[in-house]
Each structure stands twice: as structure tokens, then as C-alpha cells.
Design an enzyme around this catalytic site. Structure first.
Site, PDB file in Angstrom:
ATOM      1  N   CYS A  66       0.797  -1.220   0.000  1.00 52.39           N
ATOM      2  CA  CYS A  66       0.000   0.000   0.000  1.00 52.39           C
ATOM      3  C   CYS A  66       0.830   1.271   0.000  1.00 52.39           C
ATOM      4  O   CYS A  66       0.343   2.331  -0.386  1.00 52.39           O
ATOM      5  CB  CYS A  66      -0.941  -0.003   1.200  1.00 52.39           C
ATOM      6  SG  CYS A  66      -2.126  -1.381   1.203  1.00 52.39           S
ATOM      7  N   TYR A  67       2.085   1.207   0.445  1.00 58.29           N
ATOM      8  CA  TYR A  67       2.882   2.437   0.498  1.00 58.29           C
ATOM      9  C   TYR A  67       3.671   2.693  -0.782  1.00 58.29           C
ATOM     10  O   TYR A  67       4.449   3.649  -0.858  1.00 58.29           O
ATOM     11  CB  TYR A  67       3.816   2.455   1.712  1.00 58.29           C
ATOM     12  CG  TYR A  67       4.801   1.315   1.850  1.00 58.29           C
ATOM     13  CD1 TYR A  67       5.777   1.073   0.898  1.00 58.29           C
ATOM     14  CD2 TYR A  67       4.764   0.487   2.975  1.00 58.29           C
ATOM     15  CE1 TYR A  67       6.700   0.048   1.042  1.00 58.29           C
ATOM     16  CE2 TYR A  67       5.686  -0.543   3.130  1.00 58.29           C
ATOM     17  CZ  TYR A  67       6.649  -0.761   2.168  1.00 58.29           C
ATOM     18  OH  TYR A  67       7.563  -1.770   2.320  1.00 58.29           O
TER      19      TYR A  67
END
Length: 270
Positions: A66-67
Site C-alpha cells: 500500500c505504500y
């Protein structure tokens, strides 16, 4: 993934509504995805669909979870700083629902329910408009690498998202919040673009940084409307921030993923 990802990529790119001049200005393409791969990949799809020069430099950022969008912005920032005339096109595309599997494990069922498919496309350049990137900082939480894992199993990708993640994030932010804001009081930050990994994640950030309830309103809205689209999600939040921000307002973007790691970015409205 090979069948549907290009279609979603084209839809996302079309929504940028790039002029011919803007297309000619693109010098670099960065693609993030952790939900599939093939070759030639999505980077070629971007170049072909937009009719970009074949000499455009292409970079794939895979399996950072997700990052990854923050890492893509970080890479684009470095490119533009070293080549001021560069324009970097970023595509964040995830088909999370491809990896739903039948299971009797409640924790895994709950993690499946929050994920969705999504795509974000953006431009990074030295042009003085939009959101201006100031700095980046990665924060890795010790002894938490087992809380988020993503491996290839017998039935495809096996994702593990522990219910302990929100608590670990909340404690880390309580201890290191001033490090993320570079010494500033979190309450002095005008704009927050936090990756909405789930309602409990946002609650943990709000509590850990002692933010008022309205601080994460953009993130909560994106979560309610679209779910967790992995790397694309924080870009949806940043779009809302950019559309409503006033000049010189200070902001902080934050995404979480394997490690357990928080990738953060300070920015301001141009």
C-alpha cells in the site's frame, strides 16, 4: 491481471485528459502494483496508449504494497530535482479482488472485505501548481515484519494482514509522531492524506497523533466510497486534498505496508 489491468490503466490515463503538449513533455513513467505482473507490462501499456516517445524511461515498482505510491512520488521527486525539465507520469494500479480465496480463517475473511480494485494516474514536474513535495521519511516499526505478508502460494497470492496492525501503528505514531512531522506539532499540519487501510487504521492514526476527528475526513470518505485499493488509495486522498487546499497550507501524506513500515511525505499547496 493481464486481461483487465490494461483496460483499467487506459481508463485512468484518459481521466488525466492530457493535451498533446503535456504528452510530449513526459520523460519518465513509473508504475506501481503488487497484485499482478506480466511482460511486456503496464509500463508499455502507458507508453502505447498515450503515444509517448519510445525513449521514455520506464520504472516498475512492484510488491511494496500500500505504500508504493509514496515511493513512486519519492522516485519522481528525485528525477525532477536532478532533471528540472523532466515530467514524470505515475500509474498506481491494483486488482486486489483477483486474490480473494475461500477460507475459514476469520482474520483473512475480514482483510478481504476491505480490499478493492483501483487505479490512479498523476503527473510530477517542476511546474508551480498543485501540491509541492517537500520531503520524505520512512519509519519501520521493529519486530512487526510478520504482521503483513504477501507470498505466492498454491492457489495464487496469499496475503496475511494481522489484526494487530492498527495497534502497532498507533503505538509507533504516539512515540514517533514528531519525527514524521519533522518536529512540528501534528495539530499544526493543515492537510492530512492518510492511506485508509481500514477504519481501525484511521482510528489508530487519529489516536496516535491526537488529531481532531475532522483531520482524516478525506481518508474516511475515500475508504467509504472505494475501499482499500492498495497503492492507488492514498493518491485518491491526495486528489481530494489538492482540489480543496488553499495556497501555502502544509500537509502530510502517509501510507502503511509490509515491514511494518510507514512511508510519509510532507507537502504544501502551491
Amino acid at each position: 491481471f493481464e486481461r483487465f489491468a490494461p483496460q483499467l490503466a487506459r481508463d485512468g490515463l484518459d481521466k488525466l485528459s492530457l493535451s498533446e503538449e503535456e504528452r510530449r513533455a513526459i520523460t519518465h513513467v513509473i508504475v506501481t502494483s503488487c497484485t499482478g505482473f506480466y511482460a511486456p507490462g503496464l509500463d508499455f501499456e502507458v507508453v502505447n496508449h498515450l503515444g509517448l516517445s519510445p525513449s521514455v524511461e520506464r520504472t516498475m515498482i512492484g510488491f511494496m504494497g500500500c505504500y508504493a505510491a509514496i515511493n513512486a512520488l519519492k522516485s519522481a521527486h528525485h528525477i525532477v530535482r536532478s532533471e528540472p525539465d523532466a515530467t514524470v507520469l505515475i500509474l498506481n494500479l491494483e486488482l486486489c479482488t483477483l486474490h480473494f480465496q475461500e477460507t475459514h480463517e476469520l482474520e483473512q475473511v475480514l482483510s478481504f472485505l476491505v480490499f478493492a480494485d483501483g487505479c490512479a494516474a498523476s503527473l510530477v514536474s517542476a511546474q508551480p501548481k498543485g501540491l509541492a513535495i517537500d520531503s520524505f521519511l520512512a519509519l519501520c516499526i521493529p519486530q512487526t515484519s510478520h504482521l503483513i505478508t504477501w507470498r505466492i502460494g498454491e492457489l495464487g497470492f496469499d496475503m496475511h494482514l494481522s489484526g494487530e496492525v492498527p495497534g502497532a501503528i498507533g503505538r509507533a505514531l504516539k512515540e514517533s509522531g514528531r519525527q514524521i512531522t519533522r518536529g512540528k506539532d501534528p495539530l499544526s499540519i493543515d492537510l492530512w492524506a492518510v492511506h485508509p487501510g481500514g477504519r481501525s487504521i484511521l482510528d489508530a492514526v487519529e489516536k496516535g497523533l491526537e488529531l481532531p476527528a475532522e483531520a482524516l475526513s478525506y481518508s474516511r470518505d475515500i475508504l467509504a466510497r472505494y475501499g482499500n485499493m492498495s497503492s492507488a488509495t492514498v493518491m485518491f486522498v491526495l486528489q481530494q486534498v489538492m482540489q480543496s487546499a488553499q495556497a501555502e497550507q502544509q500537509g502530510c501524506a502517509m501510507s502503511f505496508g509490509p515491514g511494518l513500515t510507514a512511508e510519509t511525505m510532507l507537502f504544501h499547496a502551491a
